[in-house]
Design an enzyme around this catalytic site. Sequence first.
Site, PDB file in Angstrom:
ATOM      1  CB  CYS A 153      -0.928  -0.006   1.203  1.00  0.00           C
ATOM      2  SG  CYS A 153      -1.794  -1.578   1.431  1.00  0.00           S
ATOM      3  CG  HIS A 211      -6.685   0.607   1.586  1.00  0.00           C
ATOM      4  ND1 HIS A 211      -5.700   0.967   0.696  1.00  0.00           N
ATOM      5  CD2 HIS A 211      -6.033   0.179   2.712  1.00  0.00           C
ATOM      6  CE1 HIS A 211      -4.523   0.769   1.227  1.00  0.00           C
ATOM      7  NE2 HIS A 211      -4.702   0.291   2.456  1.00  0.00           N
ATOM      8  CG  HIS A 245      -2.170   4.272   4.938  1.00  0.00           C
ATOM      9  ND1 HIS A 245      -1.926   4.015   3.611  1.00  0.00           N
ATOM     10  CD2 HIS A 245      -2.646   3.104   5.463  1.00  0.00           C
ATOM     11  CE1 HIS A 245      -2.219   2.757   3.333  1.00  0.00           C
ATOM     12  NE2 HIS A 245      -2.666   2.183   4.440  1.00  0.00           N
TER      13      HIS A 245
END
Length: 414
Positions: free
Chosen positions: A167, A340, A307
């Site tokens: 990620c 996400h 994030h």
Amino acid sequence: MENGSRAAYITGLGIVSPVGVGRETFWEAMLAARSGAAPITHFDASDFAVRIACEANDFDPRDFMEKKAISRVDRFTQLGLASAKLALEDAGAWGFLESTPERVGLVLGTGLGGVGSMEDTQRTLDAKGPSRVGPFAVTKIMPNSGAANVGIMLGVQGPSAAPALACACGTDAVALGYDLIRRGDADIVICGASEAPLTPTIVAGFIAMKAMSRHNEAPEEACRPFDANHSGFVVAEGSAMIILESEGSAARRGAEPYARVTGFGRTTDAYNITDPDPEGRGIYRAMKLAVDSAGLDGSDIGYINPHGSGTPAGDGPESHAMARINPEVATSGTKSMLGHSLGASGAIETVVTTLAVKNRVLPPQRNFTELAEGCAENLDYVADKPKDAPDLKAAICANLGVGGHNAAITIERA
């Protein structure tokens, strides 16, 4: 040979997201805090404990490539090609690419690669045997297939790379592009990441990890970064590509930059394969390196796009890391709208951060009603509606990756 400038100029933005295709549609959705979360339609998820995702349903690969080419590449490559074409168009850089392809670089990262094609191939193998596996199976699956196919289709002949840092790889891809510009290896770099993870295996795997929100009854309210009711992320697909350009190249072309990339930081937690460091030390050091390498102080940072995945394990440590950079910095967890998108998330959020700096307005986050226990209290959590930021000069985009990878970049006004 270095190009003599600390900065790389952002001159084009291309994006395919769950809230729209193209920069203008995307930014309008961000300012409206519009959610892309809905029930999964890519496969039958009726037996799954999580049945929601953020799908890029407005995307049609036929708008960007021929039918024959579509069948030969995975969806993550299709998304990557579309966002690269949109970025080149936005930058007005097609002519430069056609005339000087050896001076154009490409960095297209992904967390998973062609996982959808892998699952399709396995089903073919199980049902029909090995003789029925197609000749493009391997080249659809391999993680560098996005960079390889996009490079071929666009005619890029400069340096290329395909980072895979889970990620964190989207942010890292922009940092790698910045490095290529600073070193003088290219005049223009098309950089970003793409991900198409909405497959049974990936969704089931994240369910087993207990990483995703299970609020199937209210998809738009499921992802809640830094909120007291945060319960995990909503998985998403998407892609963003950014055109980075040397100062000299942008000036020669008469390009009007959105902003500048002026610093980056990369660190590793060395803590746990799934959970981030509970003290947030790795992500703090990445952000601090990004600030220091830009020649700035923490007080110069007016906004951080975090994030912010909405997981109890991540939100608290990350919030305190941001507070160590600037105790009162503004922040908004835009995964509350976008979901996400794993490897693509940092690239998409770089677009968010760039547009915030360019327009001097901060996008809000959804689903923030009460600060979660353990999160930094003095941060300016921008929620529900945009916030004007007339004095915004510099911002950070920061991301954490499964395995303990951290990446952050500093973006300043042009």
